[in-house]
Design a protein around this motif. Sequence first.
Motif, PDB file in Angstrom:
ATOM      1  N   GLY A 104       0.848  -1.182   0.000  1.00  0.00           N
ATOM      2  CA  GLY A 104       0.000   0.000   0.000  1.00  0.00           C
ATOM      3  C   GLY A 104       0.886   1.234   0.000  1.00  0.00           C
ATOM      4  N   GLN A 105       0.966   1.898  -1.138  1.00  0.00           N
ATOM      5  CA  GLN A 105       1.866   3.053  -1.276  1.00  0.00           C
ATOM      6  C   GLN A 105       1.232   4.034  -2.249  1.00  0.00           C
ATOM      7  N   GLU A 106       1.486   5.319  -2.057  1.00  0.00           N
ATOM      8  CA  GLU A 106       0.736   6.321  -2.814  1.00  0.00           C
ATOM      9  C   GLU A 106       1.229   6.557  -4.236  1.00  0.00           C
ATOM     10  N   THR A 107       2.399   6.047  -4.617  1.00  0.00           N
ATOM     11  CA  THR A 107       2.891   6.347  -5.962  1.00  0.00           C
ATOM     12  C   THR A 107       3.179   5.109  -6.793  1.00  0.00           C
ATOM     13  N   THR A 108       3.160   3.936  -6.203  1.00  0.00           N
ATOM     14  CA  THR A 108       3.437   2.724  -6.959  1.00  0.00           C
ATOM     15  C   THR A 108       2.448   1.636  -6.556  1.00  0.00           C
ATOM     16  N   GLY A 109       2.374   0.570  -7.340  1.00  0.00           N
ATOM     17  CA  GLY A 109       1.432  -0.489  -7.052  1.00  0.00           C
ATOM     18  C   GLY A 109      -0.002  -0.021  -7.231  1.00  0.00           C
ATOM     19  N   ALA A 110      -0.932  -0.702  -6.558  1.00  0.00           N
ATOM     20  CA  ALA A 110      -2.352  -0.398  -6.723  1.00  0.00           C
ATOM     21  C   ALA A 110      -2.702   1.007  -6.236  1.00  0.00           C
ATOM     22  N   GLY A 111      -2.096   1.424  -5.123  1.00  0.00           N
ATOM     23  CA  GLY A 111      -2.350   2.774  -4.628  1.00  0.00           C
ATOM     24  C   GLY A 111      -1.868   3.836  -5.597  1.00  0.00           C
ATOM     25  N   GLY A 112      -0.726   3.586  -6.217  1.00  0.00           N
ATOM     26  CA  GLY A 112      -0.218   4.527  -7.213  1.00  0.00           C
ATOM     27  C   GLY A 112      -1.123   4.630  -8.418  1.00  0.00           C
ATOM     28  N   LEU A 113      -1.716   3.503  -8.826  1.00  0.00           N
ATOM     29  CA  LEU A 113      -2.665   3.548  -9.942  1.00  0.00           C
ATOM     30  C   LEU A 113      -3.900   4.357  -9.556  1.00  0.00           C
ATOM     31  N   ALA A 114      -4.407   4.151  -8.346  1.00  0.00           N
ATOM     32  CA  ALA A 114      -5.564   4.923  -7.893  1.00  0.00           C
ATOM     33  C   ALA A 114      -5.274   6.419  -7.959  1.00  0.00           C
ATOM     34  N   VAL A 387      -8.687  -0.793 -15.796  1.00  0.00           N
ATOM     35  CA  VAL A 387      -8.074  -0.772 -14.473  1.00  0.00           C
ATOM     36  C   VAL A 387      -7.485  -2.149 -14.152  1.00  0.00           C
ATOM     37  N   PHE A 388      -8.255  -3.189 -14.434  1.00  0.00           N
ATOM     38  CA  PHE A 388      -7.783  -4.555 -14.185  1.00  0.00           C
ATOM     39  C   PHE A 388      -6.513  -4.850 -14.973  1.00  0.00           C
ATOM     40  N   ARG A 389      -6.482  -4.486 -16.247  1.00  0.00           N
ATOM     41  CA  ARG A 389      -5.315  -4.754 -17.081  1.00  0.00           C
ATOM     42  C   ARG A 389      -4.073  -4.056 -16.528  1.00  0.00           C
ATOM     43  N   ALA A 390      -4.234  -2.818 -16.088  1.00  0.00           N
ATOM     44  CA  ALA A 390      -3.091  -2.082 -15.537  1.00  0.00           C
ATOM     45  C   ALA A 390      -2.584  -2.760 -14.264  1.00  0.00           C
ATOM     46  N   LEU A 391      -3.494  -3.191 -13.413  1.00  0.00           N
ATOM     47  CA  LEU A 391      -3.084  -3.854 -12.173  1.00  0.00           C
ATOM     48  C   LEU A 391      -2.417  -5.199 -12.450  1.00  0.00           C
ATOM     49  N   LEU A 392      -2.967  -5.957 -13.370  1.00  0.00           N
ATOM     50  CA  LEU A 392      -2.376  -7.251 -13.698  1.00  0.00           C
ATOM     51  C   LEU A 392      -0.973  -7.094 -14.261  1.00  0.00           C
ATOM     52  N   ALA A 393      -0.737  -5.980 -14.971  1.00  0.00           N
ATOM     53  CA  ALA A 393       0.573  -5.735 -15.579  1.00  0.00           C
ATOM     54  C   ALA A 393       1.611  -5.255 -14.577  1.00  0.00           C
ATOM     55  N   HIS A 394       1.186  -4.765 -13.421  1.00  0.00           N
ATOM     56  CA  HIS A 394       2.149  -4.187 -12.483  1.00  0.00           C
ATOM     57  C   HIS A 394       2.924  -5.290 -11.775  1.00  0.00           C
ATOM     58  N   PRO A 395       4.266  -5.189 -11.731  1.00  0.00           N
ATOM     59  CA  PRO A 395       5.045  -6.246 -11.071  1.00  0.00           C
ATOM     60  C   PRO A 395       4.780  -6.385  -9.585  1.00  0.00           C
ATOM     61  N   LYS A 405      -9.496  -8.481  -7.151  1.00  0.00           N
ATOM     62  CA  LYS A 405      -9.911  -7.901  -5.868  1.00  0.00           C
ATOM     63  C   LYS A 405      -9.501  -6.439  -5.754  1.00  0.00           C
ATOM     64  N   LEU A 406      -8.298  -6.137  -6.202  1.00  0.00           N
ATOM     65  CA  LEU A 406      -7.813  -4.758  -6.125  1.00  0.00           C
ATOM     66  C   LEU A 406      -8.611  -3.827  -7.030  1.00  0.00           C
ATOM     67  N   THR A 407      -9.030  -4.320  -8.182  1.00  0.00           N
ATOM     68  CA  THR A 407      -9.850  -3.504  -9.078  1.00  0.00           C
ATOM     69  C   THR A 407     -11.142  -3.093  -8.392  1.00  0.00           C
ATOM     70  N   ASP A 408     -11.815  -4.049  -7.755  1.00  0.00           N
ATOM     71  CA  ASP A 408     -13.063  -3.726  -7.062  1.00  0.00           C
ATOM     72  C   ASP A 408     -12.831  -2.737  -5.927  1.00  0.00           C
ATOM     73  N   ARG A 409     -11.770  -2.935  -5.168  1.00  0.00           N
ATOM     74  CA  ARG A 409     -11.492  -2.024  -4.058  1.00  0.00           C
ATOM     75  C   ARG A 409     -11.122  -0.635  -4.564  1.00  0.00           C
ATOM     76  N   LEU A 410     -10.302  -0.565  -5.590  1.00  0.00           N
ATOM     77  CA  LEU A 410      -9.894   0.738  -6.136  1.00  0.00           C
ATOM     78  C   LEU A 410     -11.118   1.543  -6.558  1.00  0.00           C
ATOM     79  N   ILE A 411     -11.999   0.915  -7.322  1.00  0.00           N
ATOM     80  CA  ILE A 411     -13.184   1.633  -7.801  1.00  0.00           C
ATOM     81  C   ILE A 411     -14.086   2.032  -6.639  1.00  0.00           C
ATOM     82  N   ALA A 412     -14.281   1.130  -5.687  1.00  0.00           N
ATOM     83  CA  ALA A 412     -15.154   1.426  -4.551  1.00  0.00           C
ATOM     84  C   ALA A 412     -14.643   2.612  -3.741  1.00  0.00           C
ATOM     85  N   HIS A 413     -13.344   2.723  -3.577  1.00  0.00           N
ATOM     86  CA  HIS A 413     -12.770   3.793  -2.753  1.00  0.00           C
ATOM     87  C   HIS A 413     -12.594   5.104  -3.515  1.00  0.00           C
ATOM     88  N   ASN A 414     -12.805   5.088  -4.834  1.00  0.00           N
ATOM     89  CA  ASN A 414     -12.505   6.300  -5.622  1.00  0.00           C
ATOM     90  C   ASN A 414     -13.651   6.751  -6.514  1.00  0.00           C
TER      91      ASN A 414
END
Length: 421
Positions: A104-114, A387-395, A405-414
């Motif tokens: 969970g980080q604001e500039t990389t990973g799923a948080g960075g995508l959000a 959104v899903f494609r971007a998350l799946l592509a992230h290392p 799961k992250l796609t659903d959470r990202l959309i729900a929180h944003n």
Amino acid sequence: MKLAVVGGGSTYTPELIDGFARLRDTLPVSELVLVDPAADRLELVGGLARRIFAKQGHPGKIITTSDLDAGVADADAVLLQLRVGGQAARQQDETWPLECGCVGQETTGAGGLAKALRTVPVVLGIAERVRRANPDAWIIDFTNPVGIVTRALLQAGHKAVGLCNVAIGLQRKFAKLLQVTPGEVHLDHVGLNHLTWEFGVRLGGPAGENVLPGLLAEHGDAIADDLRLPRQVLDRLGVVPSYYLRYFYSHDEVVRELATKPSRAAEVAAMERELLEMYGDPALEEKPELLAKRGGAFYSEAAVDLAASLLGGGGSPVQVVNTYNNGTLPFLADDAVIEVPARVGRDGAVPLPVPRLDPLYAGLIAHVTAYEDLAIEAALRGGRDRVFRALLAHPLVGQYDHAEKLTDRLIAHNREHLSWA
């Protein structure tokens, strides 16, 4: 010379003001406009900004406004340092990815995508208004994720350069260890924003002696401690990764650590409340020491240097910036945005040549660039599948179940920040 700072109500701003005041011979600003929709914060920050200028004898005028169009009118350069959703959104970015076992980080990973999805449309809207006000104005982006935001700006045809404080922070630390002035230290700094390595530390300029091996031999423990990486990682690589590489090199350890302590967002939110209270003290005439813990160290020096060079002043001829690849890294498309030393002038930034990169580094850079391609597509066009494609592509994600799961959470929180959701 007129400069505008969009996000001028940020608690970062006194750091920037202090740099403008100290370095006024490099960047002679006659009018500085702080633009922010949060009028209460803007009043506190603006008051301190004027006192800092007065204390240091700066003759420039500081104006505060919530009117973006008025603020950027006739500006020679516009600095972007905004945070869409504020610290509350950052708190979410740093927590819900942990529910899926991801960083969970604001500039990389799923948080960075959000953050990218919230930020890119807003920044592009601001940039269009800047272009209408003055098509010759430079946009300097400090808004994270800098690489993605800068790429979106450049692809939309804006005069933009991205700026991060990682390189200048390392330059200052290395200079202190070497007991030389920062200007004597040149970094072979290569990668993407928040995904960089120092392949060399040179004294005297880009062609100077590489003292990195000796620096690691003598000060490796201190450097490793600062990066929160094991010393043997630096010894085996022979380079200095940015501290953001810890999320990749020690992913599982970082996830366990983040799950057991307060988020950085919570720490920063508490710090901001204290800083704003300080800023309201009419006796305060300089940036408080607490601001150094807020982040963004040396941001002001980097921003002044970059603006001075872009506007034809006395900035350094070579600076680390985010700009188009244009063949610098041959394994990336020309329109990928990289973070490297570049020659900066009125016409923008031209990256210096870099050595051929080992696949250990080139592979990760290419991987994250592919994610950034998909992140920009999702930010511009929306949609759950993008959104899903971007998350799946992230290392830092990379698994189908996690990405779902992250796609659903990202959309729900944003939802409030996503026009298509």
